[in-house]
Each structure stands twice: as C-alpha cells, then as structure tokens.
Design an enzyme around this catalytic site. Structure first.
Site, PDB file in Angstrom:
ATOM      1  N   SER A   1      -8.653  -6.974  13.501  1.00  0.00           N
ATOM      2  CA  SER A   1      -7.520  -7.676  12.910  1.00  0.00           C
ATOM      3  C   SER A   1      -6.228  -7.105  13.457  1.00  0.00           C
ATOM      4  CB  SER A   1      -7.530  -7.517  11.382  1.00  0.00           C
ATOM      5  OG  SER A   1      -6.376  -8.077  10.796  1.00  0.00           O
TER       6      SER A   1
ATOM      7  N   TYR B   1      -7.984  -1.731   3.541  1.00  0.00           N
ATOM      8  CA  TYR B   1      -8.352  -2.784   4.484  1.00  0.00           C
ATOM      9  C   TYR B   1      -7.732  -2.537   5.849  1.00  0.00           C
ATOM     10  CZ  TYR B   1      -8.677  -7.297   6.773  1.00  0.00           C
ATOM     11  OH  TYR B   1      -8.926  -8.286   7.685  1.00  0.00           O
TER      12      TYR B   1
END
Length: 258
Positions: free
Chosen positions: A139, A152
C-alpha cells in the site's frame, strides 16, 4: 502453458479483481478465502466466462498455523501453483491505545505473518523449479507513518520493504517478486475497518479492477514496485522530499474525521 495463480482474499475487492485478471489472461486460479458462497461464486464466474480451472479453497487464515496448513493443503491437492498473490489483509482504525488488541493481532497475522509464511514456502518451490512469481499487495500507506491507523501503516511498511528486498535477492533468477501499492480503493475494506467517516475512507483513487489490471501488467513486466495511480506515484516520490514531521501531520489530517 500459463502458470497457475493462487490468490488469497479472493472472494471480494482487490483479491477477486486480481484473480479475475489472471483468469482473463488464461491462468488457472486457486481462490482462497473464508466466505464459501462468495468464493464459489467467483470460481463459477471465472470458469464460465474464461474457460479456466478455478479451484476454491475455503480457509480462514486468521488462526494459528493457518498459512502453513494452506500450503500443505495445496501440496496434498497436487495443485501446481507458479504464481503466489498475497492479497488478504485487514485494517484497524482509531488511536492505538483505544483499538481492540485482538483486532490488532488479527491485523498482524493476516497482513504480515500469513504473507511471510506463504512467501517462504512457495518461494522455495519457485527457486527449486527455476521459475515463479510473487505479487504482494502492499500500500502507499507503507511509505509513511499513519496516525489513527498506526498498526495498519506499519504492517504495510513491512510488506513493501520485505517485497523490495526479496526482489533483489532473486534478481539473478527467473523468480520475480513485486509489490502492488495502491492508495484507497473502493471496496468493502473501509467499512470493515470502521473508517468510513474518515477523510481517507471517503476518498477513492482507484477502482479495484484498474488496480488489479495494473498489478497484473506490472508483475508480468517484472516491475518491483507497482504504482497504479497518479496519487500512488505522488505519495511514493513525495514522501522522499517531505520532512517527516510535516508528513506525519498530513497523514494525521487525512486519517481524521471529515
């Protein structure tokens, strides 16, 4: 003959879109997820539409030893996997001292531990046979620190860095390792993370299909870092010139409530 691709988290979102890309291009696919109905629906779609073999494996990767059990199951079924796509992942949202600890553990298990175990197992096979590919879904979050989503962002930093390092380790072989780094994508991911009221949870830079198409092209081209949108490219290069204190505050604002 095109290599068979195993995709985790293949019942919805980016995972299903990635599996669709492989099937569309003539690869047999092994679909792994815990939701049986959605998984069987995906397998039927791919077989009917693209004429490939789609094997559905209902498997909950959020359990001790689950990744190794999946690898063993693939071997027992004699499935000749030549492409591993580590897509499964979840997110926690909120200030870390207030988040649920079990959810944080699940996040680490799915985003990091599962990816590491599956990569280690399949990569050894690929090296032995002299060919294979690994696509890890990282990501743009992994390029920066992430207040309000600290765990995260940290997990994706691991995925991004791990993947780039493996790409170097395997550069003289016929085994490729790539990491796909999208920004926010319009899937059920934000809702499951409880972040739909945040700015980042309401702004989507890509749809799952375009991200998956970029991931497939990048993997086949041997790209190490795959950036599927202008925003992901801007994040990748922008974080290198932005002072870290400013970067942290920007992400804090983006992850805050609208």
């Amino acid at each position: 003959m095109k290599q068979t691709a195993l995709v985790t988290g293949a019942s919805a979102g980016i995972g299903r879109a990635l599996a669709r890309q492989f099937a569309r291009h003539g690869h047999d696919v092994v679909l792994v997820a815990r939701r049986e109905e959605a998984l069987e629906d995906a397998a039927s779609e791919f077989e009917d539409r693209y004429g490939v073999t789609a094997t559905a494996i209902v498997h909950d990767l959020d359990a001790d030893g689950a990744a190794q059990a999946l690898y063993d199951d693939v071997q027992d079924r004699d499935l000749d996997v030549g492409i591993l796509v580590n897509n499964v992942g979840v997110a926690t949202y909120g200030e870390f001292h207030e988040t649920d600890l079990d959810a944080e553990r699940t996040q680490l298990r799915l985003n990091v531990e599962t990816l590491v175990v599956l990569t280690r197992s399949f990569l050894a096979d690929f090296r032995d046979r002299g060919r294979g590919k690994v696509l890890n879904v990282g990501s743009t979050a992994g390029f920066v620190p992430g207040p309000k989503m600290a765990g995260y962002y940290a997990s994706k930093a691991y995925v991004n860095s791990f993947s780039e390092a493996l790409a170097v380790e395997n550069r003289t072989t016929d085994v490729d390792v790539s990491v796909l780094c999208p920004g926010p994508v319009e899937t059920e991911f934000q809702e499951r993370a409880g972040m739909t009221d945040s700015l980042v949870g309401s702004v989507f830079t890509n749809d799952a299909e375009s991200v998956a198409a970029a991931g497939y092209r990048g993997l086949l081209a041997g790209d190490t870092v795959i950036l599927p949108s202008l925003l992901s490219k801007a994040t990748y290069y922008g974080e290198r010139i932005t002072p870290r204190p400013i970067l942290r505050r920007i992400v804090e604002r983006v992850n805050g409530d609208r």
